[in-house]
Design a protein around this motif. Structure first.
Motif, PDB file in Angstrom:
ATOM      1  N   MET A   1      38.569  -5.923 -12.605  1.00 14.09           N
ATOM      2  CA  MET A   1      38.621  -6.962 -11.583  1.00 14.09           C
ATOM      3  C   MET A   1      39.371  -8.171 -12.143  1.00 14.09           C
ATOM      4  SD  MET A   1      35.417  -8.857  -9.679  1.00 14.09           S
ATOM      5  CE  MET A   1      34.515  -7.320  -9.580  1.00 14.09           C
ATOM      6  N   THR A   2      40.512  -8.485 -11.549  1.00 16.50           N
ATOM      7  CA  THR A   2      41.286  -9.625 -12.034  1.00 16.50           C
ATOM      8  C   THR A   2      40.637 -10.931 -11.614  1.00 16.50           C
ATOM      9  OG1 THR A   2      42.669  -9.573 -10.060  1.00 16.50           O
ATOM     10  CG2 THR A   2      43.429  -8.303 -11.958  1.00 16.50           C
ATOM     11  N   THR A   3      41.019 -12.011 -12.275  1.00 22.91           N
ATOM     12  CA  THR A   3      40.393 -13.306 -12.029  1.00 22.91           C
ATOM     13  C   THR A   3      40.548 -13.754 -10.590  1.00 22.91           C
ATOM     14  OG1 THR A   3      40.837 -13.936 -14.312  1.00 22.91           O
ATOM     15  CG2 THR A   3      40.286 -15.695 -12.785  1.00 22.91           C
ATOM     16  N   GLU A   4      41.760 -13.622 -10.025  1.00 28.28           N
ATOM     17  CA  GLU A   4      42.008 -14.047  -8.649  1.00 28.28           C
ATOM     18  C   GLU A   4      42.343 -12.831  -7.778  1.00 28.28           C
ATOM     19  OE1 GLU A   4      44.894 -17.226  -8.604  1.00 28.28           O
ATOM     20  OE2 GLU A   4      43.319 -18.698  -9.013  1.00 28.28           O
ATOM     21  N   PHE A   5      41.447 -11.859  -7.768  1.00 28.54           N
ATOM     22  CA  PHE A   5      41.731 -10.613  -7.062  1.00 28.54           C
ATOM     23  C   PHE A   5      41.680 -10.772  -5.541  1.00 28.54           C
ATOM     24  CE2 PHE A   5      37.147 -10.633  -7.305  1.00 28.54           C
ATOM     25  CZ  PHE A   5      36.711  -9.950  -6.169  1.00 28.54           C
ATOM     26  N   LEU A   6      41.189 -11.926  -5.053  1.00 29.37           N
ATOM     27  CA  LEU A   6      41.157 -12.166  -3.609  1.00 29.37           C
ATOM     28  C   LEU A   6      42.304 -13.058  -3.146  1.00 29.37           C
ATOM     29  CD1 LEU A   6      37.327 -12.719  -3.002  1.00 29.37           C
ATOM     30  CD2 LEU A   6      38.666 -10.637  -2.639  1.00 29.37           C
ATOM     31  N   LYS A   7      43.251 -13.300  -4.019  1.00 31.30           N
ATOM     32  CA  LYS A   7      44.387 -14.141  -3.667  1.00 31.30           C
ATOM     33  C   LYS A   7      45.127 -13.549  -2.466  1.00 31.30           C
ATOM     34  CE  LYS A   7      48.176 -16.709  -5.851  1.00 31.30           C
ATOM     35  NZ  LYS A   7      47.535 -18.018  -5.617  1.00 31.30           N
ATOM     36  N   GLY A   8      45.427 -14.399  -1.484  1.00 28.04           N
ATOM     37  CA  GLY A   8      46.110 -13.944  -0.280  1.00 28.04           C
ATOM     38  C   GLY A   8      45.165 -13.520   0.827  1.00 28.04           C
ATOM     39  N   GLN A   9      43.853 -13.467   0.538  1.00 30.83           N
ATOM     40  CA  GLN A   9      42.879 -13.082   1.550  1.00 30.83           C
ATOM     41  C   GLN A   9      42.186 -14.311   2.128  1.00 30.83           C
ATOM     42  OE1 GLN A   9      40.465  -9.571   1.009  1.00 30.83           O
ATOM     43  NE2 GLN A   9      41.553  -9.021  -0.867  1.00 30.83           N
ATOM     44  N   VAL A  10      41.780 -14.196   3.384  1.00 34.02           N
ATOM     45  CA  VAL A  10      41.116 -15.292   4.086  1.00 34.02           C
ATOM     46  C   VAL A  10      39.664 -14.907   4.334  1.00 34.02           C
ATOM     47  CG1 VAL A  10      41.095 -16.734   6.147  1.00 34.02           C
ATOM     48  CG2 VAL A  10      43.276 -15.939   5.193  1.00 34.02           C
ATOM     49  N   ALA A  11      38.754 -15.765   3.931  1.00 31.56           N
ATOM     50  CA  ALA A  11      37.320 -15.509   4.080  1.00 31.56           C
ATOM     51  C   ALA A  11      36.681 -16.593   4.941  1.00 31.56           C
ATOM     52  CB  ALA A  11      36.638 -15.466   2.717  1.00 31.56           C
ATOM     53  N   VAL A  12      35.680 -16.213   5.689  1.00 30.11           N
ATOM     54  CA  VAL A  12      34.878 -17.176   6.428  1.00 30.11           C
ATOM     55  C   VAL A  12      33.427 -17.009   5.980  1.00 30.11           C
ATOM     56  CG1 VAL A  12      34.624 -15.598   8.385  1.00 30.11           C
ATOM     57  CG2 VAL A  12      34.180 -18.034   8.693  1.00 30.11           C
ATOM     58  N   VAL A  13      32.763 -18.129   5.721  1.00 32.71           N
ATOM     59  CA  VAL A  13      31.362 -18.112   5.293  1.00 32.71           C
ATOM     60  C   VAL A  13      30.555 -18.899   6.314  1.00 32.71           C
ATOM     61  CG1 VAL A  13      29.704 -18.687   3.473  1.00 32.71           C
ATOM     62  CG2 VAL A  13      32.045 -18.014   2.872  1.00 32.71           C
ATOM     63  N   THR A  14      29.731 -18.219   7.101  1.00 30.37           N
ATOM     64  CA  THR A  14      28.867 -18.937   8.028  1.00 30.37           C
ATOM     65  C   THR A  14      27.731 -19.571   7.235  1.00 30.37           C
ATOM     66  OG1 THR A  14      27.321 -17.120   8.516  1.00 30.37           O
ATOM     67  CG2 THR A  14      29.382 -17.189   9.781  1.00 30.37           C
ATOM     68  N   GLY A  15      27.266 -20.713   7.689  1.00 31.88           N
ATOM     69  CA  GLY A  15      26.263 -21.424   6.897  1.00 31.88           C
ATOM     70  C   GLY A  15      26.823 -21.839   5.560  1.00 31.88           C
ATOM     71  N   GLY A  16      28.138 -22.052   5.521  1.00 30.76           N
ATOM     72  CA  GLY A  16      28.818 -22.317   4.249  1.00 30.76           C
ATOM     73  C   GLY A  16      28.503 -23.642   3.614  1.00 30.76           C
ATOM     74  N   SER A  17      27.884 -24.554   4.364  1.00 28.55           N
ATOM     75  CA  SER A  17      27.540 -25.851   3.787  1.00 28.55           C
ATOM     76  C   SER A  17      26.104 -25.887   3.275  1.00 28.55           C
ATOM     77  CB  SER A  17      27.756 -26.966   4.821  1.00 28.55           C
ATOM     78  OG  SER A  17      27.011 -26.715   6.007  1.00 28.55           O
ATOM     79  N   GLY A  18      25.382 -24.775   3.408  1.00 25.80           N
ATOM     80  CA  GLY A  18      24.025 -24.707   2.871  1.00 25.80           C
ATOM     81  C   GLY A  18      24.029 -24.458   1.368  1.00 25.80           C
ATOM     82  N   VAL A  19      22.858 -24.433   0.766  1.00 27.87           N
ATOM     83  CA  VAL A  19      22.740 -24.265  -0.687  1.00 27.87           C
ATOM     84  C   VAL A  19      23.366 -22.951  -1.144  1.00 27.87           C
ATOM     85  CG1 VAL A  19      21.124 -24.003  -2.610  1.00 27.87           C
ATOM     86  CG2 VAL A  19      20.686 -25.717  -0.851  1.00 27.87           C
ATOM     87  N   LEU A  20      22.968 -21.844  -0.526  1.00 26.51           N
ATOM     88  CA  LEU A  20      23.497 -20.543  -0.936  1.00 26.51           C
ATOM     89  C   LEU A  20      24.921 -20.345  -0.421  1.00 26.51           C
ATOM     90  CD1 LEU A  20      20.407 -18.188  -0.428  1.00 26.51           C
ATOM     91  CD2 LEU A  20      21.071 -19.512  -2.438  1.00 26.51           C
ATOM     92  N   GLY A  21      25.184 -20.794   0.787  1.00 25.25           N
ATOM     93  CA  GLY A  21      26.517 -20.641   1.359  1.00 25.25           C
ATOM     94  C   GLY A  21      27.586 -21.362   0.567  1.00 25.25           C
TER      95      GLY A  21
END
Length: 267
Positions: A1-21
Motif C-alpha cells: 500500500m503506497t503512502t498516497e494510494f488514494l490520490k486522484g480519488q474523491v471521498a465523501v464522509v457523512t458526519g465528517g465534522s464529528g469526533v470519529l468522522g
C-alpha cells in the motif's frame, strides 16, 4: 500500500465534522484523496475541512433529507467530479432512546427511538442511494459504513442504538451483494464496528458531571482486554485497509476495532 494510494480519488464522509468522522477524513486526506466533509452544520463542516488541510472541503448536508444530499452531490461534482468513496459516519445515540433509573423500557417514547433509528439506519441508506449512483455509473467504488460493537453485543440500557446498528450491518451485507450482482463486483461495501470510543453522543453515559469515569465506563474498561477506550485515529488503518487496491476481494464484512471487547466473555 503506497503512502498516497488514494490520490486522484474523491471521498465523501457523512458526519465528517464529528469526533470519529474527522479522524477518518484526516486519514483519507493523508492517503491522497480529495475529501468532502459533510455535516448538518455548515460552519462546523467548513472548519473541520480547513483544519484538515490538503484537498478537504466542507459541504452542508442533512443525511435524512434526500434533496439536501442531492444538492451536496451536485456541489461535489461541480468542485471535483464524480465520487469514488463513501464513508457513512453520521449517526449516534440519544438519551431519549436509552433506559435509565428514571426512564424504564416501558416508558420510552416512540419519538426518541425513531430519532435514533432514523439517524443511524436511514442516515446510512439515503447517502448510499444518492452517492452510490456514481459508483454504479462508473463501475467502481467503495462504501464503508460505521457500525458499532453494540450491534453484535447488545448493550444494557441502549435500546434504539443497538437495534439501529444491527440494521446497519444487515444493510451492509445486503448492499454488497446488490452491487456485485446488479452492477459490478468492483463496487465493494463493508463496515467497521468501533468498540468504545468517547464521543459527544455517549459522554452522558460514560462521564460523571465532575469528570470522573462513571461506573458504566469502569465496567466497559474492565471488559476490554486492551484496558482502555479507543482513540479515534485507531480506526484509520482499518478504513485504509478496506479501501486499498489489495482488498478487492473483501466485501460484505464488518470489522471490529474494539480492543478485544467482543472476544472477552467476562470470565
Amino acid at each position: 500500500m503506497t503512502t498516497e494510494f488514494l490520490k486522484g480519488q474523491v471521498a465523501v464522509v457523512t458526519g465528517g465534522s464529528g469526533v470519529l468522522g474527522a479522524a477518518l477524513s484526516k486519514a483519507l486526506v493523508q492517503a491522497g484523496a480529495t475529501v468532502a466533509v459533510l455535516g448538518r452544520n455548515a460552519e462546523k463542516a467548513h472548519q473541520t475541512a480547513e483544519a484538515l488541510g490538503g484537498q478537504a472541503f466542507g459541504v452542508q448536508a442533512d443525511v435524512l433529507d434526500r434533496s439536501s444530499l442531492e444538492q451536496a452531490r451536485k456541489t461535489i461534482h461541480d468542485t471535483t467530479g464524480p465520487l469514488h468513496i463513501l464513508v457513512n459516519c453520521a449517526g449516534g445515540n440519544h438519551p431519549s432512546a436509552s433506559t435509565s433509573q428514571e426512564q424504564s423500557f416501558f416508558d420510552l417514547g416512540l419519538e426518541g427511538i425513531e430519532q435514533v433509528m432514523n439517524l443511524n439506519v436511514l442516515g446510512t441508506i439515503l447517502p448510499c442511494q444518492v452517492f452510490g449512483r456514481d459508483f454504479a455509473a462508473q463501475g467502481r467504488g467503495a462504501i464503508v459504513n460505521i457500525s458499532s460493537m453494540a450491534s453484535q453485543r447488545p448493550l444494557t440500557r441502549v435500546v434504539g442504538y443497538s437495534a439501529a446498528k444491527a440494521a446497519v450491518e444487515n444493510f451492509t451485507r445486503w448492499l454488497a451483494v446488490h452491487f456485485a450482482q446488479e452492477h459490478t463486483p468492483q463496487v465493494r461495501v463493508n463496515a467497521i464496528a468501533p468498540g468504545f470510543f468517547l464521543t459527544e453522543q455517549n459522554r452522558y453515559l460514560l462521564v460523571e458531571p465532575d469528570g470522573a469515569w462513571s461506573p458504566r465506563a469502569q465496567s466497559i474498561v474492565s471488559h476490554t482486554p486492551a484496558g482502555r477506550f479507543g482513540v479515534p485515529d485507531e480506526l484509520s488503518s482499518t478504513l485504509l485497509w478496506l479501501l486499498a487496491p489489495e482488498s478487492q476481494f473483501i466485501t460484505g464484512i464488518t470489522v471490529p476495532v474494539d480492543g478485544g471487547f467482543s472476544a472477552f466473555s467476562g470470565v
